[in-house]
Design a protein around this motif. Structure first.
Motif, PDB file in Angstrom:
ATOM      1  N   VAL A 126       3.315   1.864  -6.127  1.00 39.49           N
ATOM      2  CA  VAL A 126       3.042   2.123  -4.651  1.00 39.49           C
ATOM      3  C   VAL A 126       4.216   2.112  -4.027  1.00 39.49           C
ATOM      4  O   VAL A 126       4.554   3.139  -3.106  1.00 39.49           O
ATOM      5  N   ILE A 173       5.994   5.183  -1.658  1.00 37.61           N
ATOM      6  CA  ILE A 173       6.457   5.093  -0.114  1.00 37.61           C
ATOM      7  C   ILE A 173       7.694   5.551  -0.203  1.00 37.61           C
ATOM      8  O   ILE A 173       8.064   6.232   0.710  1.00 37.61           O
ATOM      9  N   THR A 189      -0.099   8.154  -2.807  1.00 37.63           N
ATOM     10  CA  THR A 189       0.815   7.189  -1.882  1.00 37.63           C
ATOM     11  C   THR A 189       1.736   8.122  -1.228  1.00 37.63           C
ATOM     12  O   THR A 189       1.798   8.075   0.085  1.00 37.63           O
TER      13      THR A 189
END
Length: 564
Positions: free
Chosen positions: A26, A30, A149
């Motif tokens: 994750v 990002i 994500t």
């Protein structure tokens, strides 16, 4: 008897340190979103500056943004590398834990039930299915987590900065997802069919490898070639059909990306004409779309991995539902199992569902029970139950006053019950490993004594590697008599007080039979032997039992006593 209600289940992906790997993916998503947004903004800035000063100063104005774009490209490459490594950690950690759980369940499974599975099907669980799980977890789920994500962060930021541009890009991504889902819905059928034919082919090849001499003896080579060719063609056909769907899916996603980019450009130009967007915004949007559409092309493979995951997960769950051999109960502290004893076996209400009615019997220490009966009546099953290989279904068993039904496997081993059976064959590995398999902590003196007692000294000396000589699967590089003596030595090395023999005298020549009798002449405990030929002569009081019509009878010179 208590029955185990505990059922092994496939592992959740988010347990243990896999949570860290998921969190790392994750975070990488990002980070990639931040880099992609930065690249889009830099591209927009470059085009804006070029548009504002088309004749002068363009090189100086765009040098820094171009340099930053180059740095961003390197950072993005490093992030993709780190993503792949982290995803592989996630997949391998999951598969290692799943493999151990599968293997533990195999070791605990009721073997009468497990034997219904072919070796090929069993190997599919440990090879193909685990690889299917790994592909989804590492290459599918890991990649999907990063893609989602990244897309959410990028679109969220664009919604704040340029809502119109964010809506256009979201529409492009949504179209790609809808097309992928529509085409991919045809994948399950060929995937399941290919798996079925792969299992059949694996089972056929595995069986013929172990029975190739039978094929050659009956001149059936061409017949078996036709069988494998037919099964290979079936597998080929299903895999080709699956490849057609995957190729169409990949092509559709590629075409969707190109057409959606063109649609974005046309719509963006209209908005530029209305003054709602600038040329720099469109250039930046096109860059963002290209960077987001690149992972979108992976959706075809991801969908394929997910389909394989579903099937593999279903098959592994079915394997996990195999009943366990016995509940994992601890030895009660109040009852002590003596390390040694004469070998007195007592049964009350002892029964095997469908094979033996409840019966009571006592076997005095040092006796020799010869168990007879027609093929298939349950003689071997009875021995396997006494040995604890199969679960005790009803009744109670006591060895030297200790109720064995209340104990787990280690208690039975300490109680000294040994079994020699064709069902407990030799394993690949050294001769020494096979002899000491049940008692790896045996001393050199104990090993030398059991080798001498079982008449294996001459065999060890004749082998080029001695005890280090490697045996093939099932010990097939030894003769039948040699294999039986090695199995007997393996069992005697645990020091049993109750010895269970399954067809020990079957298919042996007189010399091999004498060696077996000589080995058992040193055994002081109780013997229960399944035999049809009655060739084994031991210096013990012999009793004859007959198992027929689900009843156990003792035969004497002038009477038959029903033990049930």
């Amino acid at each position: 008897m208590q029955k185990s209600k505990r059922v092994e289940k496939p592992l959740p992906i988010w347990q243990g340190r896999r949570r860290l790997y998921l969190a790392g993916l994750v975070a990488m998503g990002i980070a990639q979103a931040v880099v992609i947004l930065g690249v889009g903004m830099l591209v927009a800035r470059v085009f804006t500056r070029i548009g504002n000063s088309p004749d002068t100063g363009t090189v100086a104005d765009v040098a820094l943004p171009l340099a930053l774009i180059a740095v961003a490209a390197v950072v993005l490459a490093v992030l993709r590398w780190a993503e792949r490594v982290c995803a592989e950690h996630l997949g391998q950690d999951y598969v290692v834990q799943m493999r151990l759980r599968l293997f533990r369940h195999l070791l605990r499974a009721n073997q009468r039930v497990a034997q219904r599975w072919s070796h090929g099907a069993m190997m599919l669980r440990f090879v193909t299915d685990l690889n299917g799980l790994r592909r989804w977890v590492a290459l599918g789920l890991g990649r999907l987590l990063v893609i989602v994500t990244t897309a959410v962060v990028v679109l969220g930021a664009l919604t704040y900065l340029q809502p119109m541009l964010a809506g256009l890009i979201a529409a492009v991504l949504l179209i790609g997802l809808l097309i992928g889902g529509l085409i991919g819905s045809g994948l399950p059928a060929p995937t399941r069919a290919a798996r079925k034919y792969r299992a059949r082919l694996a089972a056929t090849v595995n069986d013929r490898v172990s029975t190739v001499s039978t094929v050659q003896a009956y001149l059936q080579e061409q017949r078996e070639m036709r069988r494998v060719r037919r099964q290979s063609k079936d597998l080929y056909r299903e895999l080709l059909g699956r490849a057609h769907i995957l190729g169409f899916l990949q092509g559709a996603l590629e075409a969707t990306g190109v057409l959606a980019t063109a649609a974005l450009l046309i719509a963006g130009l209209g908005l530029v004409g209305e003054g709602r967007l600038t040329a720099g915004d469109i250039a930046g949007g096109m860059t963002l779309t290209g960077l987001l559409l690149s992972p979108l092309r992976d959706l075809g493979r991801i969908f394929d991995y997910w389909q394989q995951w579903q099937i593999s997960h279903e098959k592994i769950a079915g394997f996990m539902r195999l009943p366990a051999r016995r509940p994992r109960t601890a030895t009660p502290a109040a009852v002590d199992i003596p390390p040694e004893g004469p070998g007195h076996l007592r049964a009350r209400g002892f029964a095997i569902d469908g094979l033996l009615e409840p019966c009571d019997f006592d076997i005095e220490a040092g006796q020799h029970i010869v168990l007879e009966g027609a093929n298939g009546v349950g003689k071997t099953t009875l021995l396997l139950t006494l040995a604890g290989v199969l679960p005790l279904q009803r009744g109670s068993l006591e060895l030297d006053g200790c109720p064995l039904s209340a104990y787990g496997d280690m208690a039975l081993r300490r109680a000294g019950i040994g079994l020699v059976s064709p069902d407990l064959g030799l394993m690949r590995g050294s001769l020494a490993r096979n002899i000491t398999y049940a008692n790896p902590g045996a001393s050199e003196q104990e090993i030398a004594a059991v080798i001498r007692d079982c008449g294996l000294a001459e065999l060890v000396e004749s082998l080029p590697g001695g005890l280090k000589t490697r045996l093939s699967e099932g010990g097939k590089n030894l003769s039948l008599g040699e294999r039986k003596r090695v199995m007997l030595a393996r069992t005697l090395l645990i020091g049993p007080r109750l010895l269970l023999l399954d067809e020990m005298d079957a298919h042996l020549d007189s010399q091999s039979l004498k060696l077996i009798e000589a080995a058992l002449a040193h055994f002081q405990g109780t013997v229960i032997e399944v035999s049809h030929s009655h060739r084994l002569s031991l210096k013990k009081r012999q009793r004859r039992w007959l198992l027929q019509e689900r009843r156990l009878n003792e035969i004497t010179n002038d009477s038959v006593e029903d033990l049930c």
